[in-house]
Design an enzyme around this catalytic site. Sequence first.
Site, PDB file in Angstrom:
ATOM      1  N   GLY A  11     -15.819  -2.650  -4.727  1.00  0.00           N
ATOM      2  CA  GLY A  11     -15.568  -1.640  -4.625  1.00  0.00           C
ATOM      3  C   GLY A  11     -15.487  -0.499  -5.842  1.00  0.00           C
ATOM      4  N   VAL A  58     -10.643 -11.259   2.990  1.00  0.00           N
ATOM      5  CA  VAL A  58      -9.380 -11.755   2.559  1.00  0.00           C
ATOM      6  C   VAL A  58      -8.153 -12.049   3.725  1.00  0.00           C
ATOM      7  CG1 VAL A  58      -9.704 -11.093   0.168  1.00  0.00           C
ATOM      8  CG2 VAL A  58      -8.547  -9.890   1.621  1.00  0.00           C
ATOM      9  N   ASN A 100      -2.197 -13.702   2.848  1.00  0.00           N
ATOM     10  CA  ASN A 100      -3.015 -14.805   2.062  1.00  0.00           C
ATOM     11  C   ASN A 100      -3.039 -14.925   0.473  1.00  0.00           C
ATOM     12  OD1 ASN A 100      -3.644 -15.755   4.561  1.00  0.00           O
ATOM     13  ND2 ASN A 100      -5.376 -14.294   4.863  1.00  0.00           N
ATOM     14  N   LYS A 106       0.926 -18.507  -4.943  1.00  0.00           N
ATOM     15  CA  LYS A 106       1.797 -19.500  -5.205  1.00  0.00           C
ATOM     16  C   LYS A 106       1.188 -20.926  -5.483  1.00  0.00           C
ATOM     17  CE  LYS A 106       5.362 -21.059  -2.016  1.00  0.00           C
ATOM     18  NZ  LYS A 106       4.861 -21.734  -0.869  1.00  0.00           N
ATOM     19  N   TYR A 146      -2.746   3.022   6.509  1.00  0.00           N
ATOM     20  CA  TYR A 146      -2.766   2.846   4.949  1.00  0.00           C
ATOM     21  C   TYR A 146      -1.551   2.963   4.355  1.00  0.00           C
ATOM     22  CZ  TYR A 146      -4.719   3.462   0.290  1.00  0.00           C
ATOM     23  OH  TYR A 146      -4.872   2.908  -1.129  1.00  0.00           O
ATOM     24  N   LYS A 150       0.490  -0.409   2.626  1.00  0.00           N
ATOM     25  CA  LYS A 150       0.771  -0.804   1.585  1.00  0.00           C
ATOM     26  C   LYS A 150       2.183  -0.906   1.083  1.00  0.00           C
ATOM     27  CE  LYS A 150      -3.137  -0.164  -0.577  1.00  0.00           C
ATOM     28  NZ  LYS A 150      -3.824  -1.302  -1.285  1.00  0.00           N
ATOM     29  N   THR A 176      -7.744   8.786  -8.190  1.00  0.00           N
ATOM     30  CA  THR A 176      -8.539   8.432  -9.571  1.00  0.00           C
ATOM     31  C   THR A 176      -9.932   8.543  -9.226  1.00  0.00           C
ATOM     32  OG1 THR A 176      -6.865   6.364 -10.027  1.00  0.00           O
ATOM     33  CG2 THR A 176      -8.815   6.171 -10.817  1.00  0.00           C
TER      34      THR A 176
END
Length: 323
Positions: A11, A58, A100, A106, A146, A150, A176
Amino acid sequence: MKKVLITGAAGFLGSHLCDRFIKEGFHVIGMDNLITGTLKNIEHLFKLKHFEFYHHDVTKFVHVPDKLDYILHFASPASPIDYLKIPIQTLKVGSLGTHNLLGLAKEKNARILIASTSEVYGDPLVHPQSEDYYGNVNAIGPRGVYDEAKRFQESITMAYHTYHGLETRIARIFNTYGPRMRLNDGRVVPAFIGQALRGEDLTIFGNGSQTRSFCYVDDLVEGIYRLLFSEYVYPVNIGNPDEITIKDFAQEIAKLTKMNQKIIYKPLPIDDPLQRQPDISKAKEILDWQPKIGRSEGMKFTLDYFRGFSEEELQKSEHRDFQ
Ligand code: UDP
Protein backbone atom coordinates in the site's frame (compact mmCIF):
# COMPACT_ATOMS: atom_id res chain seq x y z
CA MET A 1 20.32 -8.24 11.56
CA LYS A 2 16.97 -7.04 12.97
CA LYS A 3 13.86 -8.40 11.29
CA VAL A 4 10.66 -6.39 10.78
CA LEU A 5 7.24 -7.47 9.48
CA ILE A 6 5.32 -4.72 7.69
CA THR A 7 1.67 -5.46 6.91
CA GLY A 8 -0.01 -3.50 4.13
CA ALA A 9 3.43 -3.50 2.49
CA ALA A 10 2.06 -3.00 -1.03
CA GLY A 11 0.00 0.00 0.00
CA PHE A 12 0.86 3.68 0.05
CA LEU A 13 2.31 4.00 3.58
CA GLY A 14 3.43 0.37 3.89
CA SER A 15 5.59 0.55 0.77
CA HIS A 16 7.34 3.73 1.94
CA LEU A 17 7.97 2.08 5.31
CA CYS A 18 9.51 -0.95 3.55
CA ASP A 19 11.88 1.43 1.73
CA ARG A 20 12.86 3.15 4.97
CA PHE A 21 13.53 -0.04 6.93
CA ILE A 22 15.56 -1.51 4.06
CA LYS A 23 17.58 1.71 3.99
CA GLU A 24 18.17 1.44 7.75
CA GLY A 25 19.62 -2.09 7.31
CA PHE A 26 16.70 -4.25 8.46
CA HIS A 27 15.55 -7.55 7.04
CA VAL A 28 12.03 -6.67 5.86
CA ILE A 29 9.11 -9.04 5.41
CA GLY A 30 6.33 -7.29 3.54
CA MET A 31 2.85 -8.79 3.85
CA ASP A 32 -0.25 -7.84 1.85
CA ASN A 33 -3.39 -9.49 0.47
CA LEU A 34 -3.37 -6.99 -2.44
CA ILE A 35 -7.04 -6.00 -2.06
CA THR A 36 -6.17 -2.31 -2.19
CA GLY A 37 -2.38 -2.44 -2.51
CA THR A 38 -0.37 -3.11 -5.66
CA LEU A 39 2.92 -4.95 -6.21
CA LYS A 40 3.98 -2.03 -8.38
CA ASN A 41 4.70 -0.11 -5.17
CA ILE A 42 7.31 -2.63 -4.01
CA GLU A 43 8.52 -4.37 -7.17
CA HIS A 44 11.85 -2.51 -6.91
CA LEU A 45 12.48 -4.36 -3.60
CA PHE A 46 12.02 -7.91 -4.90
CA LYS A 47 15.59 -8.20 -6.14
CA LEU A 48 16.99 -7.42 -2.67
CA LYS A 49 18.34 -10.20 -0.49
CA HIS A 50 16.85 -8.69 2.63
CA PHE A 51 13.31 -8.23 1.36
CA GLU A 52 10.67 -10.98 1.31
CA PHE A 53 7.04 -10.72 0.31
CA TYR A 54 4.23 -12.85 1.73
CA HIS A 55 0.94 -12.69 -0.14
CA HIS A 56 -1.28 -13.20 2.88
CA ASP A 57 -4.45 -11.89 4.50
CA VAL A 58 -3.68 -10.98 8.13
CA THR A 59 -7.25 -11.75 9.21
CA LYS A 60 -6.17 -15.40 8.84
CA PHE A 61 -3.58 -16.94 11.20
CA VAL A 62 -0.21 -15.26 10.54
CA HIS A 63 2.92 -17.37 10.54
CA VAL A 64 6.47 -16.05 10.23
CA PRO A 65 9.34 -18.52 10.71
CA ASP A 66 12.24 -17.88 13.08
CA LYS A 67 12.72 -14.67 14.96
CA LEU A 68 10.97 -11.36 14.54
CA ASP A 69 11.98 -8.11 16.26
CA TYR A 70 9.35 -5.63 15.12
CA ILE A 71 5.88 -5.56 13.57
CA LEU A 72 4.31 -2.53 11.88
CA HIS A 73 0.60 -3.13 11.24
CA PHE A 74 -0.35 -0.90 8.30
CA ALA A 75 -2.80 -3.20 6.51
CA SER A 76 -6.23 -1.62 6.04
CA PRO A 77 -8.40 -0.01 3.42
CA ALA A 78 -8.01 3.69 4.16
CA SER A 79 -10.36 5.71 2.00
CA PRO A 80 -14.08 6.39 2.41
CA ILE A 81 -14.81 4.86 -1.01
CA ASP A 82 -13.06 1.64 0.04
CA TYR A 83 -15.01 1.44 3.31
CA LEU A 84 -18.23 1.56 1.31
CA LYS A 85 -17.03 -1.12 -1.10
CA ILE A 86 -15.38 -3.49 1.38
CA PRO A 87 -16.82 -2.69 4.81
CA ILE A 88 -16.49 -6.20 6.28
CA GLN A 89 -12.82 -6.54 5.30
CA THR A 90 -12.21 -3.09 6.78
CA LEU A 91 -13.67 -4.21 10.10
CA LYS A 92 -11.84 -7.54 10.03
CA VAL A 93 -8.36 -6.26 9.30
CA GLY A 94 -8.54 -3.74 12.17
CA SER A 95 -9.97 -6.25 14.64
CA LEU A 96 -9.15 -9.89 13.75
CA GLY A 97 -6.01 -8.86 11.85
CA THR A 98 -4.73 -6.83 14.79
CA HIS A 99 -5.52 -9.69 17.18
CA ASN A 100 -3.48 -12.11 15.04
CA LEU A 101 -0.54 -9.73 14.87
CA LEU A 102 -0.60 -9.05 18.60
CA GLY A 103 -0.55 -12.81 19.12
CA LEU A 104 2.41 -13.09 16.77
CA ALA A 105 4.22 -10.25 18.57
CA LYS A 106 3.67 -12.02 21.90
CA GLU A 107 4.91 -15.33 20.52
CA LYS A 108 8.04 -13.73 19.05
CA ASN A 109 8.60 -11.24 21.86
CA ALA A 110 8.53 -8.51 19.21
CA ARG A 111 7.60 -4.85 19.57
CA ILE A 112 4.49 -3.90 17.58
CA LEU A 113 3.39 -0.50 16.26
CA ILE A 114 -0.15 -0.18 15.00
CA ALA A 115 -1.38 2.42 12.51
CA SER A 116 -4.37 4.13 14.06
CA THR A 117 -5.95 7.23 12.60
CA SER A 118 -7.42 10.67 13.17
CA GLU A 119 -10.74 8.97 12.37
CA VAL A 120 -10.83 7.84 16.01
CA TYR A 121 -11.78 11.49 16.69
CA GLY A 122 -14.71 11.18 14.22
CA ASP A 123 -16.28 14.54 13.35
CA PRO A 124 -14.41 16.31 16.15
CA LEU A 125 -16.03 18.76 18.54
CA VAL A 126 -12.62 19.84 19.85
CA HIS A 127 -10.11 21.67 17.70
CA PRO A 128 -7.26 21.00 17.11
CA GLN A 129 -7.42 17.33 18.16
CA SER A 130 -5.09 16.25 20.93
CA GLU A 131 -4.61 12.66 22.07
CA ASP A 132 -6.73 13.10 25.19
CA TYR A 133 -9.88 13.89 23.14
CA TYR A 134 -12.18 10.84 23.06
CA GLY A 135 -13.85 11.70 19.77
CA ASN A 136 -17.27 11.97 18.19
CA VAL A 137 -17.82 8.86 16.09
CA ASN A 138 -20.98 7.52 14.45
CA ALA A 139 -20.57 3.74 14.86
CA ILE A 140 -23.24 2.87 12.29
CA GLY A 141 -22.43 5.45 9.60
CA PRO A 142 -20.45 4.61 6.44
CA ARG A 143 -17.15 5.51 8.13
CA GLY A 144 -18.07 3.56 11.28
CA VAL A 145 -16.52 0.35 9.93
CA TYR A 146 -13.13 2.03 9.79
CA ASP A 147 -13.45 4.29 12.82
CA GLU A 148 -14.68 1.58 15.17
CA ALA A 149 -12.21 -1.02 13.89
CA LYS A 150 -9.41 1.44 14.62
CA ARG A 151 -10.81 2.26 18.07
CA PHE A 152 -11.05 -1.46 18.83
CA GLN A 153 -7.50 -1.83 17.51
CA GLU A 154 -6.20 0.75 19.97
CA SER A 155 -8.14 -0.90 22.77
CA ILE A 156 -6.89 -4.45 22.16
CA THR A 157 -3.35 -3.15 21.67
CA MET A 158 -3.42 -1.42 25.07
CA ALA A 159 -4.90 -4.58 26.60
CA TYR A 160 -2.01 -6.68 25.27
CA HIS A 161 0.34 -4.10 26.73
CA THR A 162 -1.22 -4.01 30.18
CA TYR A 163 -2.20 -7.68 30.45
CA HIS A 164 0.70 -9.39 28.65
CA GLY A 165 3.35 -6.69 29.07
CA LEU A 166 3.75 -6.54 25.27
CA GLU A 167 5.86 -3.72 23.81
CA THR A 168 3.26 -1.71 21.88
CA ARG A 169 3.16 1.65 20.10
CA ILE A 170 0.10 3.48 18.68
CA ALA A 171 0.35 6.12 15.92
CA ARG A 172 -2.72 8.24 15.12
CA ILE A 173 -2.13 9.16 11.52
CA PHE A 174 -3.73 12.26 10.01
CA ASN A 175 -4.25 12.86 6.26
CA THR A 176 -1.04 11.96 4.48
CA TYR A 177 -0.18 12.28 0.79
CA GLY A 178 2.61 11.59 -1.66
CA PRO A 179 3.75 9.29 -4.44
CA ARG A 180 2.10 5.82 -4.61
CA MET A 181 -1.33 6.94 -3.47
CA ARG A 182 -3.92 5.13 -5.55
CA LEU A 183 -5.10 7.47 -8.26
CA ASN A 184 -8.70 6.29 -8.01
CA ASP A 185 -9.07 5.67 -4.27
CA GLY A 186 -11.38 8.67 -4.01
CA ARG A 187 -9.19 10.60 -1.56
CA VAL A 188 -8.97 14.27 -2.23
CA VAL A 189 -5.27 14.54 -3.17
CA PRO A 190 -5.20 11.90 -5.94
CA ALA A 191 -8.79 12.84 -6.89
CA PHE A 192 -7.91 16.49 -7.62
CA ILE A 193 -4.56 15.65 -9.23
CA GLY A 194 -6.15 12.95 -11.43
CA GLN A 195 -8.94 15.29 -12.49
CA ALA A 196 -6.45 18.05 -13.26
CA LEU A 197 -4.23 15.77 -15.35
CA ARG A 198 -7.22 14.41 -17.30
CA GLY A 199 -8.41 17.98 -17.87
CA GLU A 200 -11.63 17.44 -15.91
CA ASP A 201 -13.35 19.76 -13.47
CA LEU A 202 -12.32 19.48 -9.83
CA THR A 203 -15.16 18.09 -7.69
CA ILE A 204 -15.57 19.67 -4.27
CA PHE A 205 -17.87 17.77 -1.93
CA GLY A 206 -20.11 20.13 0.05
CA ASN A 207 -19.27 23.82 -0.05
CA GLY A 208 -15.54 23.23 0.45
CA SER A 209 -15.40 24.94 3.85
CA GLN A 210 -14.41 21.67 5.54
CA THR A 211 -10.72 21.56 6.48
CA ARG A 212 -7.94 18.99 6.41
CA SER A 213 -4.23 19.17 7.29
CA PHE A 214 -1.99 17.29 4.86
CA CYS A 215 1.29 15.63 5.82
CA TYR A 216 3.91 14.63 3.24
CA VAL A 217 4.70 10.91 3.37
CA ASP A 218 8.45 11.28 4.16
CA ASP A 219 7.61 13.31 7.27
CA LEU A 220 5.07 10.68 8.32
CA VAL A 221 7.58 7.85 7.90
CA GLU A 222 10.12 9.73 10.03
CA GLY A 223 7.49 10.19 12.77
CA ILE A 224 6.59 6.48 12.71
CA TYR A 225 10.25 5.48 12.81
CA ARG A 226 10.89 7.66 15.85
CA LEU A 227 7.76 6.44 17.62
CA LEU A 228 8.71 2.78 17.14
CA PHE A 229 12.06 3.36 18.83
CA SER A 230 10.69 5.61 21.58
CA GLU A 231 9.59 4.26 24.95
CA TYR A 232 6.09 5.78 24.79
CA VAL A 233 3.11 3.38 24.79
CA TYR A 234 0.14 5.76 24.55
CA PRO A 235 -1.25 7.09 21.24
CA VAL A 236 0.71 9.83 19.46
CA ASN A 237 -0.71 12.06 16.72
CA ILE A 238 1.45 12.13 13.60
CA GLY A 239 0.41 14.71 11.03
CA ASN A 240 1.03 18.18 9.70
CA PRO A 241 -0.91 20.93 11.53
CA ASP A 242 -0.99 23.22 8.48
CA GLU A 243 -4.78 23.32 8.00
CA ILE A 244 -6.54 24.36 4.78
CA THR A 245 -10.12 24.39 3.51
CA ILE A 246 -10.86 21.96 0.69
CA LYS A 247 -11.91 24.92 -1.47
CA ASP A 248 -8.54 26.65 -1.03
CA PHE A 249 -6.83 23.34 -1.63
CA ALA A 250 -8.70 22.89 -4.94
CA GLN A 251 -7.50 26.34 -5.97
CA GLU A 252 -3.92 25.45 -5.05
CA ILE A 253 -4.07 22.33 -7.23
CA ALA A 254 -5.60 24.27 -10.13
CA LYS A 255 -2.77 26.80 -9.89
CA LEU A 256 -0.06 24.18 -9.53
CA THR A 257 -1.21 22.13 -12.52
CA LYS A 258 -1.98 25.24 -14.64
CA MET A 259 -4.81 23.34 -16.27
CA ASN A 260 -7.54 25.97 -15.87
CA GLN A 261 -10.07 23.54 -14.52
CA LYS A 262 -13.44 24.66 -13.29
CA ILE A 263 -14.43 23.80 -9.75
CA ILE A 264 -17.79 22.06 -9.42
CA TYR A 265 -19.74 21.14 -6.30
CA LYS A 266 -21.21 17.78 -5.31
CA PRO A 267 -23.08 16.69 -2.17
CA LEU A 268 -21.05 16.20 1.00
CA PRO A 269 -20.70 12.51 1.94
CA ILE A 270 -22.36 11.40 5.19
CA ASP A 271 -20.31 12.07 8.36
CA ASP A 272 -17.57 13.89 6.44
CA PRO A 273 -15.64 15.63 9.25
CA LEU A 274 -15.93 19.42 9.15
CA GLN A 275 -12.54 20.24 10.62
CA ARG A 276 -9.37 18.30 11.15
CA GLN A 277 -6.02 19.45 12.50
CA PRO A 278 -3.61 17.49 14.67
CA ASP A 279 -2.23 18.87 17.89
CA ILE A 280 1.31 17.52 17.62
CA SER A 281 2.68 18.83 20.95
CA LYS A 282 3.19 15.28 22.16
CA ALA A 283 5.15 14.18 19.07
CA LYS A 284 7.30 17.31 19.37
CA GLU A 285 8.01 16.69 23.02
CA ILE A 286 8.43 12.91 23.05
CA LEU A 287 9.83 12.22 19.59
CA ASP A 288 11.43 15.61 18.90
CA TRP A 289 9.53 15.37 15.62
CA GLN A 290 7.65 17.81 13.45
CA PRO A 291 6.97 17.88 9.71
CA LYS A 292 9.60 19.58 7.55
CA ILE A 293 8.04 19.46 4.09
CA GLY A 294 5.43 22.12 3.33
CA ARG A 295 2.44 21.56 1.08
CA SER A 296 3.82 23.41 -1.93
CA GLU A 297 6.99 21.31 -1.98
CA GLY A 298 5.22 18.04 -1.15
CA MET A 299 2.52 18.58 -3.77
CA LYS A 300 5.21 19.17 -6.42
CA PHE A 301 6.82 15.80 -5.61
CA THR A 302 3.40 14.17 -5.71
CA LEU A 303 2.43 15.80 -8.98
CA ASP A 304 5.75 14.74 -10.53
CA TYR A 305 4.91 11.14 -9.61
CA PHE A 306 1.47 11.26 -11.21
CA ARG A 307 2.85 13.05 -14.28
CA GLY A 308 4.78 9.83 -14.89
CA PHE A 309 1.52 7.97 -15.58
CA SER A 310 0.61 7.19 -19.18
CA GLU A 311 -2.52 8.66 -20.75
CA GLU A 312 -4.07 5.19 -20.62
CA GLU A 313 -3.36 4.76 -16.89
CA LEU A 314 -4.84 8.18 -16.19
CA GLN A 315 -8.03 7.40 -18.12
CA LYS A 316 -8.35 4.00 -16.43
CA SER A 317 -8.31 5.75 -13.07
CA GLU A 318 -11.44 7.73 -13.79
CA HIS A 319 -12.63 9.57 -10.71
CA ARG A 320 -15.30 7.80 -8.70
CA ASP A 321 -17.54 9.52 -6.26
CA PHE A 322 -20.20 8.52 -3.81
CA GLN A 323 -23.28 9.23 -5.87
N1 UDP B 1 -13.23 15.64 -1.20
C1 UDP B 1 -13.67 16.50 -2.19
N2 UDP B 1 -13.62 16.08 -3.49
C2 UDP B 1 -13.13 14.86 -3.85
C3 UDP B 1 -12.67 13.98 -2.84
C4 UDP B 1 -12.75 14.41 -1.51
O1 UDP B 1 -14.12 17.62 -1.91
O2 UDP B 1 -13.11 14.54 -5.07
C5 UDP B 1 -13.30 16.10 0.20
C6 UDP B 1 -13.98 15.12 1.15
O3 UDP B 1 -15.38 15.31 1.16
C7 UDP B 1 -13.33 15.49 2.48
C8 UDP B 1 -11.92 15.94 2.07
O4 UDP B 1 -11.97 16.22 0.67
O5 UDP B 1 -13.99 16.58 3.08
C9 UDP B 1 -10.86 14.89 2.33
O6 UDP B 1 -11.31 13.68 1.82
P1 UDP B 1 -10.45 12.34 1.82
O7 UDP B 1 -11.33 11.28 1.29
O8 UDP B 1 -9.17 12.59 1.16
O9 UDP B 1 -10.09 12.05 3.33
P2 UDP B 1 -10.87 12.10 4.73
O10 UDP B 1 -12.27 12.60 4.55
O11 UDP B 1 -10.82 10.72 5.22
O12 UDP B 1 -10.04 13.05 5.50
